[in-house]
Design a protein around this motif. Structure first.
Motif, PDB file in Angstrom:
ATOM      1  N   HIS A  59      69.113  75.380  21.161  1.00  0.00           N
ATOM      2  CA  HIS A  59      70.476  75.399  21.716  1.00  0.00           C
ATOM      3  C   HIS A  59      70.963  76.849  21.708  1.00  0.00           C
ATOM      4  O   HIS A  59      71.148  77.449  20.653  1.00  0.00           O
ATOM      5  CB  HIS A  59      71.402  74.517  20.882  1.00  0.00           C
ATOM      6  N   LEU A  60      71.157  77.411  22.909  1.00  0.00           N
ATOM      7  CA  LEU A  60      71.532  78.824  23.032  1.00  0.00           C
ATOM      8  C   LEU A  60      73.009  78.961  23.398  1.00  0.00           C
ATOM      9  O   LEU A  60      73.526  78.189  24.213  1.00  0.00           O
ATOM     10  CB  LEU A  60      70.685  79.501  24.114  1.00  0.00           C
ATOM     11  N   THR A  61      73.671  79.954  22.796  1.00  0.00           N
ATOM     12  CA  THR A  61      75.053  80.268  23.177  1.00  0.00           C
ATOM     13  C   THR A  61      75.121  81.729  23.597  1.00  0.00           C
ATOM     14  O   THR A  61      74.433  82.585  23.032  1.00  0.00           O
ATOM     15  CB  THR A  61      76.026  80.021  22.003  1.00  0.00           C
ATOM     16  N   LYS A  62      75.968  82.010  24.591  1.00  0.00           N
ATOM     17  CA  LYS A  62      76.049  83.369  25.154  1.00  0.00           C
ATOM     18  C   LYS A  62      76.834  84.271  24.227  1.00  0.00           C
ATOM     19  O   LYS A  62      77.902  83.918  23.738  1.00  0.00           O
ATOM     20  CB  LYS A  62      76.703  83.310  26.531  1.00  0.00           C
ATOM     21  N   GLN A  63      76.278  85.452  23.939  1.00  0.00           N
ATOM     22  CA  GLN A  63      76.974  86.484  23.166  1.00  0.00           C
ATOM     23  C   GLN A  63      76.753  87.809  23.884  1.00  0.00           C
ATOM     24  O   GLN A  63      75.740  88.476  23.675  1.00  0.00           O
ATOM     25  CB  GLN A  63      76.449  86.553  21.725  1.00  0.00           C
ATOM     26  N   GLY A  64      77.736  88.175  24.752  1.00  0.00           N
ATOM     27  CA  GLY A  64      77.570  89.387  25.547  1.00  0.00           C
ATOM     28  C   GLY A  64      76.413  89.214  26.507  1.00  0.00           C
ATOM     29  O   GLY A  64      76.307  88.214  27.211  1.00  0.00           O
ATOM     30  N   LYS A  65      75.497  90.203  26.514  1.00  0.00           N
ATOM     31  CA  LYS A  65      74.352  90.108  27.436  1.00  0.00           C
ATOM     32  C   LYS A  65      73.179  89.360  26.806  1.00  0.00           C
ATOM     33  O   LYS A  65      72.120  89.244  27.415  1.00  0.00           O
ATOM     34  CB  LYS A  65      73.923  91.504  27.885  1.00  0.00           C
ATOM     35  N   VAL A  89      67.682  85.879  22.778  1.00  0.00           N
ATOM     36  CA  VAL A  89      67.031  85.904  24.091  1.00  0.00           C
ATOM     37  C   VAL A  89      67.770  86.918  24.966  1.00  0.00           C
ATOM     38  O   VAL A  89      69.004  86.939  24.988  1.00  0.00           O
ATOM     39  CB  VAL A  89      67.070  84.511  24.750  1.00  0.00           C
ATOM     40  N   THR A  90      67.017  87.768  25.651  1.00  0.00           N
ATOM     41  CA  THR A  90      67.605  88.747  26.572  1.00  0.00           C
ATOM     42  C   THR A  90      67.233  88.362  27.999  1.00  0.00           C
ATOM     43  O   THR A  90      66.121  88.648  28.448  1.00  0.00           O
ATOM     44  CB  THR A  90      67.074  90.170  26.269  1.00  0.00           C
ATOM     45  N   PRO A  91      68.145  87.697  28.731  1.00  0.00           N
ATOM     46  CA  PRO A  91      67.823  87.281  30.108  1.00  0.00           C
ATOM     47  C   PRO A  91      67.452  88.466  31.002  1.00  0.00           C
ATOM     48  O   PRO A  91      66.529  88.365  31.817  1.00  0.00           O
ATOM     49  CB  PRO A  91      69.132  86.628  30.592  1.00  0.00           C
ATOM     50  N   GLU A  92      68.141  89.585  30.822  1.00  0.00           N
ATOM     51  CA  GLU A  92      67.916  90.762  31.660  1.00  0.00           C
ATOM     52  C   GLU A  92      66.462  91.239  31.583  1.00  0.00           C
ATOM     53  O   GLU A  92      65.868  91.648  32.566  1.00  0.00           O
ATOM     54  CB  GLU A  92      68.869  91.873  31.177  1.00  0.00           C
ATOM     55  N   ARG A  93      65.888  91.167  30.368  1.00  0.00           N
ATOM     56  CA  ARG A  93      64.508  91.651  30.180  1.00  0.00           C
ATOM     57  C   ARG A  93      63.504  90.514  30.038  1.00  0.00           C
ATOM     58  O   ARG A  93      62.314  90.748  29.824  1.00  0.00           O
ATOM     59  CB  ARG A  93      64.452  92.575  28.956  1.00  0.00           C
ATOM     60  N   GLN A  94      63.974  89.267  30.073  1.00  0.00           N
ATOM     61  CA  GLN A  94      63.105  88.084  30.040  1.00  0.00           C
ATOM     62  C   GLN A  94      62.225  88.026  28.791  1.00  0.00           C
ATOM     63  O   GLN A  94      61.028  87.733  28.867  1.00  0.00           O
ATOM     64  CB  GLN A  94      62.240  88.028  31.316  1.00  0.00           C
TER      65      GLN A  94
END
Length: 606
Positions: free
Chosen positions: A31-37, A55-60
């Protein structure tokens, strides 16, 4: 350590990474929650109360600051499902309809490996031979009669490819030899045995009903044989080989995995007979371990497919003790665990034969109890509850199970059941439970999860009381590599001025890989770069560096980092020269000492 990538083309790996977003891949399990980027959650690989899994979506990429695991979407699937790299890529490619025709063997190695390809071929043909001998020959008739007496239908025999190995010594030897298989390789692979005098080979399986074992992709990789009549051993498995590792194989997973994924539930049996009977009864999400106790690898493999595990072991004392041992292994990887209760000491196969499929599904599987309830039932058998001393001892044992539960509501439910069962006051039980919790909290060592203390010793590296301060050059090297991961121009700039003269070997290796990566015309992409590496330690280091927050670079900052890195060998050389100067002075060689002093001054100017 090589990660065993087989012969999978790079474009397939890159297509898989493009089609599998890291947030979607991880989000199925965490279960992931958004914290900034960033996206944050509780790590699925170790127990923790404060989210350190990032997890860093920008860098996958993902990285856990608690246990150090990290990488891209492929690496996450490898870790969470206990897969090798080729197995993970194949599975992920198939899920998004990317063509994949690069065979994967039982151990996850490319089937282009001729030895493994030959062994897989031999197992497939041997399975077909044994199945034919069971169904179509006089030799197989006693085995067929035995299977029918045990309730096996023709449909089950075909579905599970059950066969028969004749009592002769050389049925399989001749079969494989005629087809030009290397008999020495067949012995190593577990199909044959060497003669005692070393003059040749004999069949490993003789006068046995044969149950083929498949890997998760459906390839036959081993056999389990049950002897007909009297003899030892009653059950014989193939020995462990490059294809077959007991701790990583679950019987029937290849057929059950689609139903398991659909229901997010897995039923764990003790033996293949139970799995087959349950399958015939309509339970198509059942698997079994093969001649070994449940392992962490089994649990991780199952957790990648399901959220709930029903443990359906034999109803006798040994089976229930094994079920009890399975609970912490399954709960550690995050399963909701239920235990099936079988009456009269029956095993699942016997229960189905005696009471039928519907009663098995309704009473045994649907009626499975929580792990806490099972522990209390199990403990109760050790006490005589008609005696006051027995009641007191049982309550004391029960508190060891109920008090550690984190949920007050859950504790209250079990305490009320206990109060009604033993006819004692609920308030007194609640008070005793609270006292037990206070005593436990005083004893609990500092760790990242008080409710799951298995983790506190195991992951000490994430619990250092004081963070270790890295030397300035170490920080500079990490910072420089972080810039290089994001910008090809930086990599060229650093390559011209520093090359691979990093002071830390792993950093020098990463820099060399980066130069080669950009030389192939590739664009900055941390996830893609991680997949090009051939070393798990380097993958984790790159993941950690890629997670760093680095501002936009400037020539000044790059030069500062390079200067800090270049200082280290000079500083080391100055230190060595000073030691040589002192030694020369002590020996009375003042001319040499003066010469060394001038060298030190020149180095210090640099």
């Amino acid at each position: 350590m090589s990660t065993g990538r087989g012969n999978i083309p790079e474009e397939v790996i890159e297509a898989v990474l493009r089609q599998h977003d890291i947030v979607d891949t991880v989000g199925k399990h965490v279960h992931l929650t958004k914290q900034g980027k960033y996206m944050k959650g509780l790590c699925p690989f170790h127990s923790e109360k404060t989210p350190s899994f990032t997890v860093t979506p920008e860098r996958q990429i993902f990285h856990c600051y608690g246990c150090g695991k990290g990488g891209n979407a492929i690496k996450f699937r490898m870790e969470i499902e206990g897969l090798t790299f080729p197995e993970a890529v194949k599975m992920m490619a198939e899920e998004v309809h990317i063509p994949f025709d690069f065979g994967v063997g039982g151990g996850g190695e490319s089937s282009r490996n001729p030895e493994l390809e030959q062994l897989l071929q031999a197992y497939e043909w041997s399975a077909k031979l044994y199945h034919f001998l069971l169904k179509n020959t006089e030799h197989g008739k006693p085995a067929m009669d035995y299977l029918k007496s045990r309730g096996f239908t023709d449909r089950a025999i075909d579905t599970f490819q059950i066969g028969y190995a004749p009592a002769r010594w050389d049925t399989l030897v001749q079969f494989l030899d005629k087809r030009s298989f290397d008999l020495g390789a067949m012995e190593k692979g577990g199909l044959l045995s060497s003669k005692h005098d070393g003059t040749g080979y004999v069949d490993r399986f003789r006068d046995r009903v044969i149950f083929p074992l498949h890997n998760r992709n459906g390839k036959v990789i081993a056999f389990a044989g049950r002897i007909l009549g009297e003899g030892q051993p009653k059950y014989l498995n193939s020995p462990e080989s490059r294809l077959f590792t007991k701790s990583r194989i679950l019987y029937n997973l290849h057929q059950a995995k689609s139903e398991i994924r659909k229901t997010r539930q897995i039923v764990l049996f003790e033996g293949y007979g139970d799995v087959i009977s349950a399958w015939e009864a309509g339970v198509h999400n059942g698997v079994a371990t093969m001649g070994t106790a449940l392992t962490d690898s089994h649990a991780a493999m199952m957790r990648g497919l399901a959220d709930e595990a029903i443990v359906c072991y034999d109803g006798d004392q040994a089976g229930q003790a094994a079920a009890l041992k399975s609970i912490p292994i399954l709960e550690t990887v995050g399963f909701t665990v239920k235990i099936a209760i079988l009456t009269e000491g029956l095993d699942p196969d016997e229960f189905i034969q005696k009471y039928g499929a519907e009663r098995f599904k309704l009473q045994v599987l649907d009626g499975a109890v929580s792990s806490v309830k099972f522990k209390l039932i199990y403990l109760k058998k050790n006490h005589i509850l008609l005696e006051e001393a027995g009641k007191v001892a049982y309550i004391k044992d029960a508190m060891e199970v109920i008090a550690p539960l984190p949920s007050p509501t859950e504790r209250e439910i079990y305490l009320k059941e206990l109060a009604a069962e033993l006819q004692v006051s609920f308030d007194s039980l609640k008070q005793e439970c609270n006292e037990k919790r206070i005593a436990m909290q005083k004893k609990t060592p500092v760790g990242d999860n008080k409710d799951k203390r298995w983790n506190n010793g195991r992951h000490k590296k994430g619990q250092a009381s004081m963070p270790t301060l890295l030397p300035a050059y170490h920080v500079a090297e990490r910072r420089l590599l972080s810039f290089m991961l994001q910008d090809e121009e930086v990599a060229r700039y650093v390559g011209d001025r520093l090359g691979d003269h990093f002071n830390i070997d792993d950093h020098a290796a990463i820099a060399a890989y980066l130069y080669a990566y950009y030389a192939q015309g590739k664009t900055p992409d941390a996830s893609r770069f991680i997949s090009s590496l051939q070393d798990e330690r380097l993958e984790q280091t790159v993941t950690s560096i890629a997670m760093m927050d680095t501002p936009v670079w400037s020539d000044q900052e790059l030069d500062d980092c390079i200067r800090e890195i270049k200082k280290v060998p000079l500083t080391d050389e100055i230190k060595q020269k000073k030691e040589e100067m002192v030694a020369a002075e002590r020996a009375g060689d003042f001319m040499r000492a003066a010469h060394i002093a001038s060298e030190i001054i020149a180095l210090e100017r640099q």
